[in-house]
Write a protein that holds these residues in place. Structure first.
Motif, PDB file in Angstrom:
ATOM      1  N   ILE A  92      -6.129   3.604 -11.266  1.00 14.32           N
ATOM      2  CA  ILE A  92      -5.725   3.317 -12.655  1.00 14.32           C
ATOM      3  C   ILE A  92      -4.249   3.666 -12.824  1.00 14.32           C
ATOM      4  O   ILE A  92      -3.750   4.613 -12.215  1.00 14.32           O
ATOM      5  CB  ILE A  92      -6.608   4.106 -13.650  1.00 14.32           C
ATOM      6  N   ASP A  93      -3.552   2.877 -13.603  1.00 12.77           N
ATOM      7  CA  ASP A  93      -2.148   3.147 -13.905  1.00 12.77           C
ATOM      8  C   ASP A  93      -1.808   2.521 -15.253  1.00 12.77           C
ATOM      9  O   ASP A  93      -2.716   2.175 -16.014  1.00 12.77           O
ATOM     10  CB  ASP A  93      -1.228   2.636 -12.783  1.00 12.77           C
ATOM     11  N   GLU A  94      -0.511   2.376 -15.546  1.00  9.16           N
ATOM     12  CA  GLU A  94      -0.108   1.878 -16.875  1.00  9.16           C
ATOM     13  C   GLU A  94      -0.649   0.474 -17.160  1.00  9.16           C
ATOM     14  O   GLU A  94      -0.962   0.152 -18.297  1.00  9.16           O
ATOM     15  CB  GLU A  94       1.418   1.890 -16.989  1.00  9.16           C
ATOM     16  N   ARG A  95      -0.760  -0.355 -16.111  1.00 11.64           N
ATOM     17  CA  ARG A  95      -1.263  -1.715 -16.316  1.00 11.64           C
ATOM     18  C   ARG A  95      -2.734  -1.688 -16.726  1.00 11.64           C
ATOM     19  O   ARG A  95      -3.183  -2.508 -17.529  1.00 11.64           O
ATOM     20  CB  ARG A  95      -1.069  -2.540 -15.032  1.00 11.64           C
TER      21      ARG A  95
ATOM     22  N   ALA B 173       2.557   1.592  -3.374  1.00  9.51           N
ATOM     23  CA  ALA B 173       1.598   2.023  -4.395  1.00  9.51           C
ATOM     24  C   ALA B 173       1.327   3.517  -4.285  1.00  9.51           C
ATOM     25  O   ALA B 173       1.278   4.235  -5.292  1.00  9.51           O
ATOM     26  CB  ALA B 173       0.303   1.238  -4.246  1.00  9.51           C
ATOM     27  N   ALA B 174       1.174   3.986  -3.057  1.00 10.46           N
ATOM     28  CA  ALA B 174       0.900   5.414  -2.848  1.00 10.46           C
ATOM     29  C   ALA B 174       2.101   6.259  -3.262  1.00 10.46           C
ATOM     30  O   ALA B 174       1.951   7.310  -3.904  1.00 10.46           O
ATOM     31  CB  ALA B 174       0.551   5.664  -1.388  1.00 10.46           C
TER      32      ALA B 174
ATOM     33  N   GLU C  73       9.653   2.819 -17.756  1.00  4.45           N
ATOM     34  CA  GLU C  73       9.463   3.964 -16.857  1.00  4.45           C
ATOM     35  C   GLU C  73       9.213   3.487 -15.420  1.00  4.45           C
ATOM     36  O   GLU C  73       9.857   3.959 -14.476  1.00  4.45           O
ATOM     37  CB  GLU C  73       8.270   4.787 -17.363  1.00  4.45           C
ATOM     38  N   LEU C  74       8.298   2.516 -15.275  1.00  5.94           N
ATOM     39  CA  LEU C  74       7.984   2.015 -13.929  1.00  5.94           C
ATOM     40  C   LEU C  74       9.172   1.244 -13.358  1.00  5.94           C
ATOM     41  O   LEU C  74       9.452   1.333 -12.160  1.00  5.94           O
ATOM     42  CB  LEU C  74       6.728   1.133 -13.981  1.00  5.94           C
TER      43      LEU C  74
ATOM     44  N   GLN D 192      -2.750  -3.552  -7.204  1.00  2.00           N
ATOM     45  CA  GLN D 192      -2.890  -4.724  -8.083  1.00  2.00           C
ATOM     46  C   GLN D 192      -1.682  -4.854  -9.010  1.00  2.00           C
ATOM     47  O   GLN D 192      -1.249  -5.958  -9.342  1.00  2.00           O
ATOM     48  CB  GLN D 192      -4.168  -4.618  -8.918  1.00  2.00           C
ATOM     49  N   THR D 193      -1.131  -3.706  -9.436  1.00  2.00           N
ATOM     50  CA  THR D 193       0.043  -3.729 -10.312  1.00  2.00           C
ATOM     51  C   THR D 193       1.248  -4.302  -9.569  1.00  2.00           C
ATOM     52  O   THR D 193       1.996  -5.119 -10.113  1.00  2.00           O
ATOM     53  CB  THR D 193       0.344  -2.313 -10.840  1.00  2.00           C
TER      54      THR D 193
ATOM     55  N   PRO E 139       6.727  -4.667 -15.800  1.00  2.00           N
ATOM     56  CA  PRO E 139       6.510  -3.218 -15.783  1.00  2.00           C
ATOM     57  C   PRO E 139       7.148  -2.544 -16.989  1.00  2.00           C
ATOM     58  O   PRO E 139       8.089  -3.076 -17.582  1.00  2.00           O
ATOM     59  CB  PRO E 139       7.184  -2.778 -14.486  1.00  2.00           C
ATOM     60  N   SER E 140       6.636  -1.367 -17.326  1.00  2.00           N
ATOM     61  CA  SER E 140       7.238  -0.595 -18.414  1.00  2.00           C
ATOM     62  C   SER E 140       8.622  -0.131 -17.968  1.00  2.00           C
ATOM     63  O   SER E 140       8.955  -0.195 -16.769  1.00  2.00           O
ATOM     64  CB  SER E 140       6.360   0.617 -18.722  1.00  2.00           C
TER      65      SER E 140
ATOM     66  N   ASN F 269       2.515   6.097  -7.088  1.00  2.00           N
ATOM     67  CA  ASN F 269       1.302   6.471  -7.802  1.00  2.00           C
ATOM     68  C   ASN F 269       0.847   5.376  -8.782  1.00  2.00           C
ATOM     69  O   ASN F 269       0.554   5.639  -9.945  1.00  2.00           O
ATOM     70  CB  ASN F 269       1.513   7.808  -8.541  1.00  2.00           C
ATOM     71  N   ILE F 270       0.875   4.153  -8.274  1.00  2.00           N
ATOM     72  CA  ILE F 270       0.386   3.018  -9.063  1.00  2.00           C
ATOM     73  C   ILE F 270      -0.605   2.241  -8.193  1.00  2.00           C
ATOM     74  O   ILE F 270      -0.719   2.505  -6.998  1.00  2.00           O
ATOM     75  CB  ILE F 270       1.528   2.071  -9.522  1.00  2.00           C
ATOM     76  N   THR F 271      -1.302   1.279  -8.811  1.00  2.00           N
ATOM     77  CA  THR F 271      -2.273   0.512  -8.029  1.00  2.00           C
ATOM     78  C   THR F 271      -1.588  -0.646  -7.304  1.00  2.00           C
ATOM     79  O   THR F 271      -0.506  -1.094  -7.723  1.00  2.00           O
ATOM     80  CB  THR F 271      -3.371  -0.074  -8.939  1.00  2.00           C
TER      81      THR F 271
ATOM     82  N   LEU G 252      -5.237   5.679  -2.750  1.00  2.00           N
ATOM     83  CA  LEU G 252      -4.465   4.964  -3.773  1.00  2.00           C
ATOM     84  C   LEU G 252      -5.100   5.165  -5.150  1.00  2.00           C
ATOM     85  O   LEU G 252      -6.326   5.196  -5.269  1.00  2.00           O
ATOM     86  CB  LEU G 252      -4.433   3.461  -3.466  1.00  2.00           C
ATOM     87  N   PRO G 253      -4.271   5.311  -6.186  1.00  2.00           N
ATOM     88  CA  PRO G 253      -4.861   5.464  -7.527  1.00  2.00           C
ATOM     89  C   PRO G 253      -5.579   4.200  -7.964  1.00  2.00           C
ATOM     90  O   PRO G 253      -5.207   3.097  -7.557  1.00  2.00           O
ATOM     91  CB  PRO G 253      -3.645   5.745  -8.411  1.00  2.00           C
TER      92      PRO G 253
ATOM     93  N   VAL H   9       0.834  -1.200   0.000  1.00  2.00           N
ATOM     94  CA  VAL H   9       0.000   0.000   0.000  1.00  2.00           C
ATOM     95  C   VAL H   9       0.874   1.258   0.000  1.00  2.00           C
ATOM     96  O   VAL H   9       0.644   2.202  -0.766  1.00  2.00           O
ATOM     97  CB  VAL H   9      -0.962  -0.006   1.218  1.00  2.00           C
TER      98      VAL H   9
END
Lengths: 67, 149
Positions: free
Chosen positions: B84-87, A23-24, A46-47, A31-32, A43-44, A27-29, B81-82, A20
């Motif tokens: 949506i992201d690149e995935r 992710a915060a 960039e990530l 789930q990612t 991941p890309s 700035n990604i989820t 938490l966002p 968590v």
């Protein structure tokens, strides 16, 4: 084509960072992060660079290319 | 060479797709309301159109309230938490590819079945209704996809 594996979970847990929190901060989820840790999503660039900078590790410590 | 910057952030893309899905659905419903009397071979009237479109809009508003409530619950669970992201964008691409391929195969199969049934011609108003059905279905599935994120 080689298979990319990663040590995200081990490094994250060693540094005491939660999914968590990560992710915060990135700035990604969540789930990612779960998908990357399980190897279900690559991941890309960039990530990947963001992850390296965030965890302050070498790229080879985080990602591995299996032949 | 200057670095190439992403034209849209995931959040901006999310807003764009959200607005696009709403416009898509409303346009599909509007056109379907116009085409339905033609297809049913009934006289077109403003009152009939308003009744049909108003009913669908009211249903859409009801569904919108449920969706907003669902999102509010998710926001309470996930905090800041966002969502949506690149995935998510990657998954959206896969979803659209699968949806359009399925649609293409289904259309081909439908035409072949009609031909096998001995149907030689199809009225354009029937095609119009099928087309609007497809537009609405795709819009709804897009909305469902974003709800699942």
């Amino acid at each position: 084509m080689g298979l990319v594996t990663n040590h995200l979970r081990e490094i994250r847990q060693a540094k005491g960072i939660t999914q968590v929190q990560m992710a915060a901060d990135l700035n990604i989820t969540r789930q990612t992060i779960i998908a990357v840790e399980k190897g279900k999503y690559n991941p890309s660039l960039e990530l990947a660079l963001k992850l390296i900078a965030y965890l302050n590790v070498d790229i080879h410590a985080l990602f591995e290319l299996e032949d | 060479m200057t670095p190439k910057r992403n034209p849209l952030t995931p959040q901006q893309l999310k807003q764009l797709i959200r607005i696009g899905a709403i416009v898509w659905l409303v346009a599909g419903l509007l056109l379907a309301c116009l085409a339905l009397p033609l297809w049913a071979d009934q006289p077109t009237s403003l009152a009939g159109f308003l009744e049909l479109f108003g009913g669908w809009l009211a249903g859409g508003a009801g569904a919108g309230v449920i969706v907003l409530g669902w999102r509010w619950l998710l926001r309470r669970k996930n905090g800041t938490l966002p969502s949506i992201d690149e995935r998510s964008v990657h998954l959206l691409g896969n979803f659209l590819l699968i949806a359009l391929t399925t649609l293409f195969v289904a259309c081909c199969a439908a035409v072949l079945v009609l031909l096998a049934m001995g149907i030689q011609a199809v009225a354009t108003t029937t095609l119009l209704m099928v087309l609007f059905g497809v537009i609405i279905l795709l819009g709804l599935s897009l909305a469902g996809f974003f709800l699942s994120l």
